[in-house]
Design a protein around this motif. Sequence first.
Motif, short mmCIF file in Angstrom:
data_model
loop_
_atom_site.label_atom_id
_atom_site.label_comp_id
_atom_site.label_asym_id
_atom_site.label_seq_id
_atom_site.Cartn_x
_atom_site.Cartn_y
_atom_site.Cartn_z
N GLY A 95 -8.30 5.26 -2.55
CA GLY A 95 -7.98 6.08 -3.40
C GLY A 95 -7.17 7.27 -2.63
N SER A 96 -6.07 7.62 -3.45
CA SER A 96 -5.18 8.45 -2.81
C SER A 96 -4.34 9.63 -3.57
CB SER A 96 -3.84 7.92 -2.15
OG SER A 96 -3.08 8.83 -1.47
N SER A 97 -4.31 10.97 -3.10
CA SER A 97 -3.59 11.83 -4.03
C SER A 97 -2.34 11.55 -4.19
CB SER A 97 -4.16 13.09 -3.46
OG SER A 97 -3.52 13.36 -2.22
N TYR A 98 -1.54 12.30 -5.04
CA TYR A 98 0.00 11.77 -5.34
C TYR A 98 0.82 11.78 -4.27
CZ TYR A 98 -1.54 11.91 -10.23
OH TYR A 98 -2.01 11.57 -11.52
N THR A 99 0.89 12.85 -3.34
CA THR A 99 2.04 13.00 -2.66
C THR A 99 1.75 12.12 -1.39
OG1 THR A 99 2.15 15.44 -2.89
CG2 THR A 99 2.76 14.45 -0.68
N PHE A 100 0.76 11.96 -0.88
CA PHE A 100 0.45 10.68 0.30
C PHE A 100 0.60 9.33 -0.45
CE2 PHE A 100 -0.95 8.14 3.49
CZ PHE A 100 -0.81 9.05 4.76
N GLY A 101 -0.12 9.33 -1.72
CA GLY A 101 -0.01 8.09 -2.03
C GLY A 101 1.24 7.35 -2.57
N GLU A 102 2.11 8.29 -3.22
CA GLU A 102 3.39 7.78 -3.59
C GLU A 102 4.57 7.72 -2.90
OE1 GLU A 102 3.82 10.05 -7.41
OE2 GLU A 102 2.67 8.51 -8.52
N TYR A 103 4.17 8.65 -1.66
CA TYR A 103 5.65 8.71 -0.87
C TYR A 103 5.24 8.43 0.51
CZ TYR A 103 7.20 11.24 -4.96
OH TYR A 103 7.74 11.43 -6.25
N LEU A 104 4.30 8.23 1.13
CA LEU A 104 3.71 7.78 2.32
C LEU A 104 3.01 6.64 2.50
CD1 LEU A 104 3.13 11.30 3.94
CD2 LEU A 104 4.98 10.25 4.40
#
Length: 295
Positions: A95-104
Amino acid sequence: MDQALEVFVTVVEKGNFTRAAEELLMTQPAVSQYIRALERSLGTRLLDRSNKYVRLNKAGEIVYHHAKEILGLYTRMNALVDDVMHRASGDLSIGSSYTFGEYLLPRMIASLRQQYPLIRPTITIGNTAEVAEMILRHEADVGIVEGDYQDERLHIEAFAEDEMVVVVPRGQRYDPWSEIPLAELQTETWILREQGSGTREATERMFAASGFHPRHVVEFGSTQLIKESVEAGLGVTLLSRFVVRKELQLGTLHMLKPNGRPVIRRFSLISQKTPYHTKAVEVFLELLRSRQGMF
């Protein structure tokens, strides 16, 4: 491994060809064919057959004894090779928050898959509060969240820093500026993420530290929507530099350091409070920790 040995041992232990076929997910004729091939290779019958039973003869007892040893050695060999190769496999739920999950995270998953192709990752994106709930409900093995998240029920470990900057439209009066006092943005519409988001928390923390109170605020639940809105001239926002990297290169957005300095927040790993994890989770955590300072 010689599959005929595995089939032979299964037939002996199940007592007949039908149950052995069910165990091995084979047809009964296929099982019979493996047994006949093994007997031909050894030059002797191994089983006494009837309509009701299958029994080992003297030669079969010898083969069964050594086949068990061979299969056991093969299993142990695989286990030792796996340890040496640090091989990991199985499902990995992130599970990941948006910034890390979508860009890193996508690049990290690509690296993980290159090293451990047997791991099957699944990723669910949500805000920080939603990701934490996923971990608490055992719906994800590990979570990645933004900001200084606290919860005594979870293990939380900061592993990287993220620089946040004010993002404004390109081609406006802010183009010559690289830094800006927040007071200059008092009359702008601020486009914020929803409550529970790590980006929203960082923004409100910046406002509080500067004693700044924007006059106009709108709230969107999508980082991509916020970027598009800023590009369209709807307002300004605070976002991670990772999020706007491409737009800055293309020249469609402009970034400013608020009050002459960036806002720094942390990315944190969250997981259940247990020392035991699957091998897939362990190698993923090792990968994240090894990238400290590289984000």
